[in-house]
Design an enzyme around this catalytic site. Structure first.
Site, PDB file in Angstrom:
ATOM      1  CG  ASN A   7      -1.897   1.085   1.281  1.00 21.28           C
ATOM      2  OD1 ASN A   7      -1.853   1.995   0.447  1.00 21.28           O
ATOM      3  ND2 ASN A   7      -2.799   1.032   2.251  1.00 21.28           N
ATOM      4  NE  ARG A  81      -6.212   1.693  -0.370  1.00 22.89           N
ATOM      5  CZ  ARG A  81      -6.156   2.914   0.162  1.00 22.89           C
ATOM      6  NH1 ARG A  81      -5.025   3.372   0.627  1.00 22.89           N
ATOM      7  NH2 ARG A  81      -7.233   3.640   0.226  1.00 22.89           N
ATOM      8  CG  HIS A 169     -12.930   4.409   2.736  1.00 23.60           C
ATOM      9  ND1 HIS A 169     -13.652   5.403   3.359  1.00 23.60           N
ATOM     10  CD2 HIS A 169     -11.638   4.680   2.964  1.00 23.60           C
ATOM     11  CE1 HIS A 169     -12.826   6.250   3.945  1.00 23.60           C
ATOM     12  NE2 HIS A 169     -11.583   5.835   3.713  1.00 23.60           N
ATOM     13  N   GLY A 197     -12.821   6.140   9.941  1.00 18.48           N
ATOM     14  CA  GLY A 197     -11.401   6.276  10.303  1.00 18.48           C
ATOM     15  C   GLY A 197     -11.049   7.742  10.240  1.00 18.48           C
ATOM     16  N   GLY A 199     -10.330   9.151   7.347  1.00 25.62           N
ATOM     17  CA  GLY A 199     -11.316   9.354   6.282  1.00 25.62           C
ATOM     18  C   GLY A 199     -12.544   8.567   6.702  1.00 25.62           C
ATOM     19  NE  ARG A 228      -9.963  13.110   3.390  1.00 27.55           N
ATOM     20  CZ  ARG A 228     -10.023  11.832   3.046  1.00 27.55           C
ATOM     21  NH1 ARG A 228     -10.972  11.394   2.264  1.00 27.55           N
ATOM     22  NH2 ARG A 228      -9.130  10.986   3.497  1.00 27.55           N
ATOM     23  CG  MET A 269     -13.904  10.086  17.934  1.00 26.98           C
ATOM     24  SD  MET A 269     -14.878  11.617  17.839  1.00 26.98           S
ATOM     25  CE  MET A 269     -15.740  11.385  16.280  1.00 26.98           C
ATOM     26  CB  VAL A 317     -14.235   6.663  14.746  1.00 22.21           C
ATOM     27  CG1 VAL A 317     -15.422   7.157  15.555  1.00 22.21           C
ATOM     28  CG2 VAL A 317     -13.159   7.737  14.640  1.00 22.21           C
ATOM     29  N   GLY A 318     -15.109   3.677  14.379  1.00 21.23           N
ATOM     30  CA  GLY A 318     -16.187   2.676  14.395  1.00 21.23           C
ATOM     31  C   GLY A 318     -15.869   1.505  15.307  1.00 21.23           C
ATOM     32  CD  GLU A 370      -8.605  -0.247   4.060  1.00 24.26           C
ATOM     33  OE1 GLU A 370      -7.993   0.197   5.050  1.00 24.26           O
ATOM     34  OE2 GLU A 370      -9.043   0.479   3.153  1.00 24.26           O
TER      35      GLU A 370
HETATM   36  P1  ADP Z   1      -7.030   5.657   8.834  1.00 22.35           P
HETATM   37  O1  ADP Z   1      -8.308   6.193   8.306  1.00 22.35           O
HETATM   38  O2  ADP Z   1      -5.901   6.643   8.803  1.00 22.35           O
HETATM   39  O3  ADP Z   1      -6.663   4.281   8.344  1.00 22.35           O
HETATM   40  P2  ADP Z   1      -7.987   4.493  11.328  1.00 22.35           P
HETATM   41  O4  ADP Z   1      -9.020   3.658  10.682  1.00 22.35           O
HETATM   42  O5  ADP Z   1      -6.929   3.795  12.121  1.00 22.35           O
HETATM   43  O6  ADP Z   1      -7.242   5.499  10.372  1.00 22.35           O
HETATM   44  O7  ADP Z   1      -8.732   5.543  12.271  1.00 22.35           O
HETATM   45  C1  ADP Z   1      -7.995   6.513  12.922  1.00 22.35           C
HETATM   46  C2  ADP Z   1      -8.868   7.289  13.866  1.00 22.35           C
HETATM   47  O8  ADP Z   1      -9.548   6.403  14.752  1.00 22.35           O
HETATM   48  C3  ADP Z   1      -8.045   8.173  14.780  1.00 22.35           C
HETATM   49  O9  ADP Z   1      -7.824   9.419  14.200  1.00 22.35           O
HETATM   50  C4  ADP Z   1      -8.907   8.290  15.986  1.00 22.35           C
HETATM   51  O10 ADP Z   1      -9.695   9.457  15.825  1.00 22.35           O
HETATM   52  C5  ADP Z   1      -9.822   7.105  15.959  1.00 22.35           C
HETATM   53  N1  ADP Z   1      -9.644   6.228  17.120  1.00 22.35           N
HETATM   54  C6  ADP Z   1      -8.709   5.296  17.319  1.00 22.35           C
HETATM   55  N2  ADP Z   1      -8.851   4.723  18.540  1.00 22.35           N
HETATM   56  C7  ADP Z   1      -9.918   5.316  19.115  1.00 22.35           C
HETATM   57  C8  ADP Z   1     -10.581   5.187  20.369  1.00 22.35           C
HETATM   58  N3  ADP Z   1     -10.164   4.311  21.290  1.00 22.35           N
HETATM   59  N4  ADP Z   1     -11.653   5.960  20.601  1.00 22.35           N
HETATM   60  C9  ADP Z   1     -12.071   6.869  19.699  1.00 22.35           C
HETATM   61  N5  ADP Z   1     -11.506   7.031  18.503  1.00 22.35           N
HETATM   62  C10 ADP Z   1     -10.432   6.281  18.208  1.00 22.35           C
END
Ligand code: ADP
Length: 386
Positions: A7, A81, A169, A197, A199, A228, A269, A317-318, A370
């Site tokens: 990637n 990717r 995505h 994430g 994004g 964004r 987040m 975040v999810g 991914e």
């Molecule tokens: P990317 O989109 O860069 O691949 P990720 O899917 O790893 O990134 O998501 C990154 C984001 O996830 C971080 O910026 C953060 O805001 C959020 N995150 C990670 N761990 C937690 C947590 N324990 N609680 C809330 N948000 C989180």
């Protein structure tokens, strides 16, 4: 078959060596700050290299040397990717000269992503000559979105020039759709996959196919993201242009200075939640806006699919934010969506299934993967075509 998944970003190169079909990760690592003299860094498992990495070629050369020291890690295929596949690529393909030319012809559509992706391909061809290479596109999963949904209501001449929704995505959303089918034992389902994430995007998946999605021609519209903006009325852009802002300035504002970062002062987040808990007004507003935007897309996609069977949370975040999942699912009884608060606190204990018993919609937390999806699509291309 050992598949090296690559990637390549503008200044980074992430990899995993995955044994297929088992999916076992043999080794993984990351090269960072490529192109910054003296600042490059590579993590190979436990080993670290620090020094200059002028381009992806040097990073991959170091990876090749590292792999050579471990004879058990022979590379049988490389899966790349590639962010933008335009209208041409509806599925992963074995890389040929024609495919490389096509990826190059899409530089205009994905100026930040396709050029490093192609550099990664060139570097891999140099260090793994004769090894089959496959391109897996982030846009491909969304090529099933019908014209009635992917087209903008603008003159046809622009559509013919390729101005339409593509979506992103896709590798993640496709992985999620397959996982849901595996977990439920059913493919005939209406799913909304929320990839939250840095994004963030939402995808409506019906019978395993993407039918609607929140990103568009580029990865700016839709949900509020780390930096964004998500949806913004295009009139704002026109106004800014009339005020003398350049395309570059507008791009910087919408891509790098907006989203959670603009609303709450942090794109992370975890930090936004920390501020939210202290009652910080900006963070409270940011969370409210972030959640409302997601709810709007859930409502819209549920209407388009005429129902919803499974809602999935994935990405940083999810997967980790109990608060965001809770707020997204609140006051959603119109769709029959009820979260189990205890399960939401610790999804792993419940195999990621977090809805209440009375919920008509299943709610799941599924960690996205991914790299695994790229390996799996690469494996399929090579074993189908020999
Ligand atoms: P990317 O989109 O860069 O691949 P990720 O899917 O790893 O990134 O998501 C990154 C984001 O996830 C971080 O910026 C953060 O805001 C959020 N995150 C990670 N761990 C937690 C947590 N324990 N609680 C809330 N948000 C989180």
């Amino acid at each position: 078959m050992h598949i090296l998944v690559l990637n390549a970003g503008s200044s980074s190169l992430k990899w995993q060596l995955i044994a297929m079909p088992s999916g076992e990760v043999l080794t993984k690592g990351l090269a960072e700050r490529i192109g910054e003299p003296g600042k490059g860094k590579i993590h190979f498992g436990d080993e670290i290299f620090e020094g200059s990495l002028p381009s992806h070629v040097e990073a991959l050369k170091k990876l090749k040397d590292y792999l050579n020291r471990h004879s058990e890690w022979e590379v049988n295929a490389v899966g790349h990717r590639v962010v933008h596949g335009g209208n041409e690529f509806v599925e992963p393909v074995r890389i040929t000269d024609r495919v490389k030319l096509k990826i190059k012809s899409l530089f205009g559509l994905a100026p930040l992503h396709n050029p490093p992706n192609l550099s990664g391909i060139a570097a891999a061809e140099k260090f793994f000559p004769g090894t089959p290479q496959v391109a897996v596109f982030d846009t491909a999963f969304h090529q099933s979105i019908p014209q009635s949904e992917h087209r903008y209501a603008i003159p046809e001449v622009f559509y013919k020039q390729g101005i339409r929704q593509y979506g992103f995505h896709g590798i993640s959303h496709s992985y999620i759709a397959k996982k849901v089918a595996e977990i439920t034992g059913r493919t005939s389902l209406k799913i909304i996959s929320l990839h939250l994430g840095n994004g963030a995007s939402a995808t409506a998946v019906a019978d395993g196919k993407s039918v609607a999605h929140s990103m568009g021609f580029g990865p700016l519209p839709g949900l509020i993201m780390g930096t964004r903006s998500g949806d913004v009325d295009p009139s704002v852009l026109l106004y800014w242009m009339e005020q003398g802002m350049t395309a570059g300035e507008i791009s910087r504002v919408l891509n790098k200075e907006s989203g959670l970062s603009a609303l709450a002062g942090s794109n992370d987040m975890r930090e936004v939640e920390r501020l939210y808990e202290t009652g910080d007004k900006n963070a409270v507003l940011a969370v409210e806006m972030y959640v409302k935007r997601i709810k709007k897309y859930i409502g819209a996609f549920t209407a388009l699919m005429n129902g919803l069977d499974v809602l999935v949370f994935t990405a940083g975040v999810g997967e980790h934010s109990m608060l965001i999942r809770k707020k997204v699912c609140e006051n959603s009884d119109y769709t029959g969506l009820f979260l189990d608060e205890e399960k939401n606190k610790n999804p792993e204990r419940f195999k990621g299934i977090i809805h209440a018993e009375r919920s008509r919609v299943q709610i799941m937390v599924i960690p996205t993967d991914e790299e695994r999806e790229i390996a799996s699509q690469t494996y399929d291309v090579l074993t189908k075509t020999g």
